[in-house]
Design an enzyme around this catalytic site. Structure first.
Site, PDB file in Angstrom:
ATOM      1  N   SER A  47       0.832  -1.196   0.000  1.00  0.00           N
ATOM      2  CA  SER A  47       0.000   0.000   0.000  1.00  0.00           C
ATOM      3  C   SER A  47       0.870   1.250   0.000  1.00  0.00           C
ATOM      4  CB  SER A  47      -0.911   0.020   1.235  1.00  0.00           C
ATOM      5  OG  SER A  47      -1.684   1.207   1.253  1.00  0.00           O
ATOM      6  N   LYS A  84      -4.000  -7.010   3.881  1.00  0.00           N
ATOM      7  CA  LYS A  84      -4.080  -5.904   2.922  1.00  0.00           C
ATOM      8  C   LYS A  84      -5.538  -5.621   2.541  1.00  0.00           C
ATOM      9  CE  LYS A  84      -2.714  -2.874  -0.222  1.00  0.00           C
ATOM     10  NZ  LYS A  84      -3.728  -2.796  -1.249  1.00  0.00           N
ATOM     11  N   HIS A  87      -7.000  -3.718   5.335  1.00  0.00           N
ATOM     12  CA  HIS A  87      -6.449  -2.358   5.217  1.00  0.00           C
ATOM     13  C   HIS A  87      -7.272  -1.550   4.217  1.00  0.00           C
ATOM     14  CE1 HIS A  87      -4.142   0.466   2.730  1.00  0.00           C
ATOM     15  NE2 HIS A  87      -3.469   0.797   3.811  1.00  0.00           N
ATOM     16  N   ASN A  88      -7.533  -2.132   3.053  1.00  0.00           N
ATOM     17  CA  ASN A  88      -8.288  -1.415   2.026  1.00  0.00           C
ATOM     18  C   ASN A  88      -9.730  -1.158   2.457  1.00  0.00           C
ATOM     19  OD1 ASN A  88      -5.915  -1.799   0.588  1.00  0.00           O
ATOM     20  ND2 ASN A  88      -6.963  -2.271  -1.317  1.00  0.00           N
ATOM     21  N   GLU A 139      -9.658   1.669   4.678  1.00  0.00           N
ATOM     22  CA  GLU A 139      -9.451   2.846   3.823  1.00  0.00           C
ATOM     23  C   GLU A 139     -10.790   3.338   3.257  1.00  0.00           C
ATOM     24  OE1 GLU A 139      -7.662   3.238  -0.600  1.00  0.00           O
ATOM     25  OE2 GLU A 139      -6.253   2.397   0.860  1.00  0.00           O
TER      26      GLU A 139
END
Length: 484
Positions: free
Chosen positions: A130, A185, A188-189, A192
């Site tokens: 990222s 990940k 994480h997204n 986000e």
């Protein structure tokens, strides 16, 4: 060709090129190949000119240039392209070599590829990356998972090119086996998505209800970036409001209100449903993008329903502080939900995730990087078995201090007809998770009434199920029970 490259990278789009130059800057020799070899030539004559990068015209040439054990990184589109590339590379690989997928692959695909390569003695690594183009070039957040024996072989390179936290620690550490890196990940997204949506909701209230213009908004976000909300997304938001278009208007006002998405937020929401975890804020953030996408429908609907005739008459500065608190509290809830989801997935998949290390990996380089993440790392350093961030003393104090403003901001949205899906769902989650008793007792009674689905009793041990013949006409046979 001499075996002199430390690592190979396949896929010379912008992210791939920037990672190569990052590795080159850190003293590593990188061999590169792209299916469209003209991209190799352009790269070697452009950004890589005068560097140690080795441009290759074929896979055979690429693998001949690599030191053993060979390490090859894919930066290609997720999906079938990855599977096809693995098959093309396998004839050139031997036991102990490493394949690294640095794209946004869905974690079940990574798990499958990991198992398949493991049978052949190949160490398959799924690494979430990222930070966008800038991060790739100057230091991304890297979330490596896959075969544990592959990690020591790539650790030095990846920790060298990763972003560094304020205390110099690399934002890259071992996540776990199989698809763990890509799962982290994905979450994480998803976070986000949530962070971006709650910022947009604050903007919506301040612009539409409080009448803040672009200059005022830029000043507000600049101020917020110096406090508890200090983060990359708050920082760039202040810059966005100051950017003027050629017609003299703020560029943001000329951008169509239709949001795109690439699927990682949706994957996070689906995983939450599969695991029975109430990750409500990310789910609403995904749906908010879906709602924005039906622009034509919204335009048709608007004339049919007039919103409330509301004019704000209070203290605007005080309400701006309330909106700040709503954004901050919602952010705490979002991260609490995200870590709940990762803990549940780790139990399901047998991963040993280190949550403090994950917070550190997100501390720099990535899109959700923020001062806030340091506090999450501290919470898990104090208690690695912490089941929910809301139990931590720091977050308990912060969310308690924000509650009043949080509720006022949401009330303002309700009164003025401004949709606040993520502010609202985060408060609903908080009010739910702090409630010792919820109305699910009635829900279970309804399920047992119409479908004999059984219920548990407050005066009996958990796991003991009962069925009532509510009408006197049903039988005593109950349906089987399960927990989602």
């Amino acid at each position: 060709m001499a075996e002199e490259a430390d690592i190979a990278l396949i896929g010379l789009a912008v992210m791939g090129q920037n990672l190569v130059m990052n590795m080159n800057d850190n003293g590593y020799t990188v061999a590169v190949w792209n299916r469209t070899t003209a991209k190799v030539d352009a790269f070697m004559e452009g950004a890589a000119k005068g560097s140690k990068v080795i441009g290759c015209q074929s896979l055979e040439e690429l693998f001949k240039s690599l030191k053993r054990p060979r390490k090859v990184m894919f930066m290609v589109k997720a999906g079938q392209a990855v599977d096809s590339l693995i098959q093309e590379c396998l004839p050139f690989l031997e036991e102990g070599d490493v394949i690294i997928d640095g794209g946004n692959s869905h974690y079940p695909d990574t798990q499958r590829r990991y198992e398949s390569c493991k049978e052949k003695g190949i160490y398959y690594m799924g690494c979430g990356i990222s930070g966008g183009e800038e991060g790739a070039r100057h230091g991304p957040s890297i979330m490596p998972g896959g075969h544990p024996d592959g990690w020591p072989l790539i650790k030095e390179i990846f920790q060298a090119i990763a972003a560094k936290s304020d205390d110099g620690e690399p934002c890259c550490d071992w996540v776990g086996e199989g698809g763990a890196g890509h799962y982290v990940k994905m979450v994480h997204n998803g976070i986000e998505y949530g962070d971006m949506q709650i910022i947009c909701e604050g903007y919506h209230l301040m612009s539409q209800v409080l009448g803040c213009d672009h200059k005022k908004l830029a000043d507000i976000f600049t101020k917020w970036n110096k406090g508890a909300l200090d983060s990359y997304l708050i920082e760039i938001t202040s810059h966005i409001f100051n950017y003027m278009d050629e017609d003299g208007r703020p560029l943001v006002d000329n951008i169509l209100d239709v949001a795109g998405q690439k699927g990682t937020g949706k994957w996070t929401a689906i995983s939450a449903l599969d695991l029975g975890m109430p990750v409500t804020l990310i789910g609403e953030a995904v749906f908010a993008r879906c709602l924005s996408a039906i622009k034509d429908e919204r335009v048709k609907m608007a004339p049919h329903y007039k919103g409330p005739e509301y004019k704000f008459s209070g203290n605007a500065d005080e309400m701006i502080e309330c909106i700040h608190d709503a954004l901050y509290a919602s952010k705490i809830v979002s991260y609490a939900q995200g870590f709940m989801l990762m803990r549940s997935a780790a139990e399901e998949m047998g991963w040993k995730l280190h949550y403090g290390s994950i917070a550190l990996m997100w501390r720099g380089g990535c899109i959700i990087r923020s001062k806030f993440l340091g506090k999450i790392k501290e919470a898990f350093d104090k208690d690695p078995e912490l089941s929910n961030l809301l139990f931590d003393d720091f977050f308990k104090k912060e969310i308690t201090g924000a509650i009043a403003g949080w509720r006022k901001a949401i009330a303002l949205g309700v009164e003025s007809g401004v949709p606040l899906p993520c502010f609202t769902t985060s408060l609903c989650f908080f009010d739910g998770v702090r409630s010792e008793r919820l109305p699910a007792n009635l829900l279970q009674a309804q399920r047992d009434y119409f479908g004999a689905h059984t219920y548990e009793r407050i005066d009996q041990p958990r796991g003991k199920f009962f069925h009532t013949n509510w009408t006197g006409q049903g039988g005593d046979v109950s349906s089987s029970s399960y927990v989602a």
